[in-house]
Design an enzyme around this catalytic site. Structure first.
Site, PDB file in Angstrom:
ATOM      1  N   ASP A 354       0.851  -1.184   0.000  1.00  0.00           N
ATOM      2  CA  ASP A 354       0.000   0.000   0.000  1.00  0.00           C
ATOM      3  C   ASP A 354       0.887   1.233   0.000  1.00  0.00           C
ATOM      4  O   ASP A 354       2.103   1.127   0.189  1.00  0.00           O
ATOM      5  CB  ASP A 354      -0.984  -0.012   1.171  1.00  0.00           C
ATOM      6  CG  ASP A 354      -0.311   0.116   2.520  1.00  0.00           C
ATOM      7  OD1 ASP A 354       0.902  -0.189   2.617  1.00  0.00           O
ATOM      8  OD2 ASP A 354      -0.979   0.503   3.493  1.00  0.00           O
ATOM      9  N   TYR A 356       2.943   4.795   0.771  1.00  0.00           N
ATOM     10  CA  TYR A 356       3.598   5.371   1.939  1.00  0.00           C
ATOM     11  C   TYR A 356       2.592   6.239   2.694  1.00  0.00           C
ATOM     12  O   TYR A 356       1.752   6.902   2.088  1.00  0.00           O
ATOM     13  CB  TYR A 356       4.780   6.235   1.519  1.00  0.00           C
ATOM     14  CG  TYR A 356       5.918   5.446   0.888  1.00  0.00           C
ATOM     15  CD1 TYR A 356       6.598   4.467   1.601  1.00  0.00           C
ATOM     16  CD2 TYR A 356       6.314   5.694  -0.422  1.00  0.00           C
ATOM     17  CE1 TYR A 356       7.639   3.756   1.026  1.00  0.00           C
ATOM     18  CE2 TYR A 356       7.359   4.999  -1.000  1.00  0.00           C
ATOM     19  CZ  TYR A 356       8.018   4.023  -0.275  1.00  0.00           C
ATOM     20  OH  TYR A 356       9.046   3.320  -0.837  1.00  0.00           O
ATOM     21  N   PHE A 367       6.557   1.941  -4.145  1.00  0.00           N
ATOM     22  CA  PHE A 367       7.950   2.128  -3.726  1.00  0.00           C
ATOM     23  C   PHE A 367       8.521   3.499  -4.100  1.00  0.00           C
ATOM     24  O   PHE A 367       9.642   3.816  -3.742  1.00  0.00           O
ATOM     25  CB  PHE A 367       8.869   1.024  -4.284  1.00  0.00           C
ATOM     26  CG  PHE A 367       8.534  -0.344  -3.793  1.00  0.00           C
ATOM     27  CD1 PHE A 367       8.849  -0.735  -2.499  1.00  0.00           C
ATOM     28  CD2 PHE A 367       7.885  -1.245  -4.607  1.00  0.00           C
ATOM     29  CE1 PHE A 367       8.533  -2.004  -2.024  1.00  0.00           C
ATOM     30  CE2 PHE A 367       7.554  -2.514  -4.155  1.00  0.00           C
ATOM     31  CZ  PHE A 367       7.879  -2.896  -2.856  1.00  0.00           C
ATOM     32  N   HIS A 476      10.927  -9.277   0.765  1.00  0.00           N
ATOM     33  CA  HIS A 476      10.615  -7.858   0.616  1.00  0.00           C
ATOM     34  C   HIS A 476      11.880  -7.015   0.829  1.00  0.00           C
ATOM     35  O   HIS A 476      12.743  -7.365   1.632  1.00  0.00           O
ATOM     36  CB  HIS A 476       9.547  -7.459   1.650  1.00  0.00           C
ATOM     37  CG  HIS A 476       8.886  -6.158   1.357  1.00  0.00           C
ATOM     38  ND1 HIS A 476       9.411  -4.957   1.774  1.00  0.00           N
ATOM     39  CD2 HIS A 476       7.739  -5.864   0.687  1.00  0.00           C
ATOM     40  CE1 HIS A 476       8.609  -3.976   1.382  1.00  0.00           C
ATOM     41  NE2 HIS A 476       7.593  -4.495   0.718  1.00  0.00           N
TER      42      HIS A 476
END
Length: 514
Positions: A354, A356, A367, A476
């Site tokens: 989701d 920031y 990202f 991740h």
């Protein structure tokens, strides 16, 4: 409004040989608003459109053969427009060869067509053309609510004087068979006008010459098989039409249509205002498809906005807004991943979780953060791995829009978040929407590279045909997971592996360092 139609017999060669430049950069005063091409012989991803044309015609739509009834590299149509249309229509079921591109403007539907050549009397293509295509296409043209202008290579001679030697050639070759000509006349008689003949009665002007005999063009012995057909109620809106027989670059020459601006006025105003209004999106608007500016994405996803799950999601977001809750990204950036990476350009998909949740960070690309902001920890690790993978020093800010513009879809599973509360919009409906996006890409794209970082992203494997696409998985990139698990992100070389997969499928690599 000036429209040009041209069977280019291979658009890549036409561009590489500067034939388009010669046509548009000349002393004749032509300044075309819309270009319609037939027999492009290419998919959009295979064409390097020069910047001058990208700037002049930002709205470009393509259709190419699916390789089912005809091998790839044949046929193909495209429309390039300087003004933004209302929508692009999906290809009709009977067209599996990319022969029709259709877009809608405020007052008219414009259709670019490359009608199949019927070859010879005993061929399957003759039966297909005369017994299937002609009737299906006629029905298709009468299925629109707005009036229609259709242009292109119809592969048929209408009048005897549209061929240099009809007496000797009649019923002896494709385009001159009586049944083809009869079918075409029936199409015109159903409510259309061969608009060139309104302005040029009986003239021996041609649009096609057999290249096997170069002298034919020099002596003006050709065929007129390229047309603008205009529905009768639009005839008074047509200012003129011409054949540009002196322009070379193909076995066909371009044809033109001059139309009153009134048919396109709303579209012209929308194109001028769209940039100014791009920051004024209001999520209370029920037409969510208008927030996605890429026509292909908008067309393919528009039904989702009317489904119950999305109505519930909309109600939730509106309630958050009404209660004064700050959510990210800004409303005008929620769909940035689609607007910055056109559907036709997608070749790599990176799936995030989701957005920031800090002030000014989220920009609609997973990202990524807006230029000038501090680079988040996960993105720092992404840059660290990128530098190691390519043995290069990474000197860039946190904005990844350069990746998007190269065909990398930076898709979060959830597209909004409450300020300071990660995962706060999880389970509200976004996951259903983004699952649809993945399913759509899996189905319609021949090959993609999916980059899945972390367990949440890996769950999307169930939506991906692993025999068809390449999937690269690792942990991740966050500091908590970048070096852990049996597939750590650090050392995964995911970027170079992605480029290797793209090269194997003859797709252009991504310049990850850009």
């Amino acid at each position: 409004m000036k429209i040009l139609s041209w069977n280019v017999n291979g658009i890549r060669a036409t561009i590489n040989n500067s034939k388009l430049h010669c046509l548009l950069d000349n002393d004749d005063g032509f300044d075309f608003d819309i270009l319609c091409f037939q027999e492009t012989k290419a998919e959009e991803s295979q064409v390097n459109v020069p910047k001058v044309f990208m700037d002049k015609y930002p709205f470009r739509y393509w259709n190419a053969t699916k390789g089912i009834t005809q091998r790839k590299g044949f046929s193909g149509t495209s429309i390039w427009s300087s003004i933004k249309p209302v929508q692009m229509y999906a290809s009709p079921d009977f067209d599996l060869e990319g022969r029709i591109t259709a877009i809608e403007y405020s007052g008219v539907v414009l259709i670019c067509v490359y009608v199949p050549n019927s070859q010879h009397l005993d061929s399957d293509r003759f039966s297909f053309r005369t017994q299937q295509w002609d009737a299906a296409f006629k029905g298709y043209l009468h299925g629109f609510k707005k009036p229609v202008i259709v242009c292109g290579d119809f592969n048929v001679v209408l009048h005897d004087y549209d061929h240099y030697n009809i007496k000797a050639k009649r019923n002896k070759m494709a385009g001159l068979y009586d049944i083809e000509r009869s079918n075409f006349k029936q199409l015109i008689d159903s409510g259309f006008r061969d608009i060139f003949r309104k302005f040029h009665q009986g003239h021996h002007e041609f649009t096609y010459w057999d290249q096997r005999h170069p002298n034919l063009r020099k002596t003006n012995r050709g065929w007129r098989i390229d047309y603008f057909l205009v529905q009768s109620l639009l005839v008074d809106s047509i200012i003129g039409s011409s054949i540009l027989a002196n322009y070379y670059g193909s076995d066909h020459c371009p044809i033109t249509l001059d139309v009153k601006d009134s048919l396109f006025l709303d579209a012209i105003e929308d194109s001028i205002q769209s940039t100014n209004n791009s920051t004024k999106c209001d999520l209370c608007n029920s037409s969510y498809s208008t927030f996605i500016t890429d026509i292909e994405w908008s067309m393919k996803l528009k039904d989702e906005f009317n489904k119950e799950y999305f109505m519930n999601l909309s109600a939730f977001l509106n309630e958050e807004k009404a209660n004064g809750v700050t959510c990210f990204p800004p409303e005008n950036k929620i769909f940035s991943c689609f607007n910055q990476c056109a559907f036709n350009d997608v070749k790599v998909v990176i799936i995030g979780q989701d957005p920031y949740h800090g002030d000014n960070q989220a920009n609609g690309l997973c990202f990524s953060v807006s230029s000038g902001l501090k680079i988040p920890p996960s993105l720092k690790n992404i840059y660290k791995e990128l530098g190691t993978d390519f043995n290069s020093k990474i000197d860039k800010d946190g904005n990844l829009d350069a990746w998007s513009k190269q065909g990398v879809l930076l898709l979060n599973q959830v597209l909004t978040v409450q300020k300071g509360k990660p995962n706060s919009h999880k389970g509200k409906g976004w996951e259903i929407f983004t699952d649809k996006v993945i399913e759509l890409l899996d189905k319609e794209k021949e090959f993609l590279v999916f980059i899945l970082w972390g367990r949440s992203a890996e769950k999307k494997c169930s939506k991906i045909n692993l025999e068809k696409h390449c999937v690269i998985k690792s942990s991740h990139p966050s500091p908590l997971g970048a070096t852990k698990t049996d597939r750590p992100f650090i050392g995964s070389k995911c970027f170079s592996r992605c480029n290797e997969a793209l090269l194997q499928h003859k797709l252009g690599v991504v310049d990850w360092l850009k």
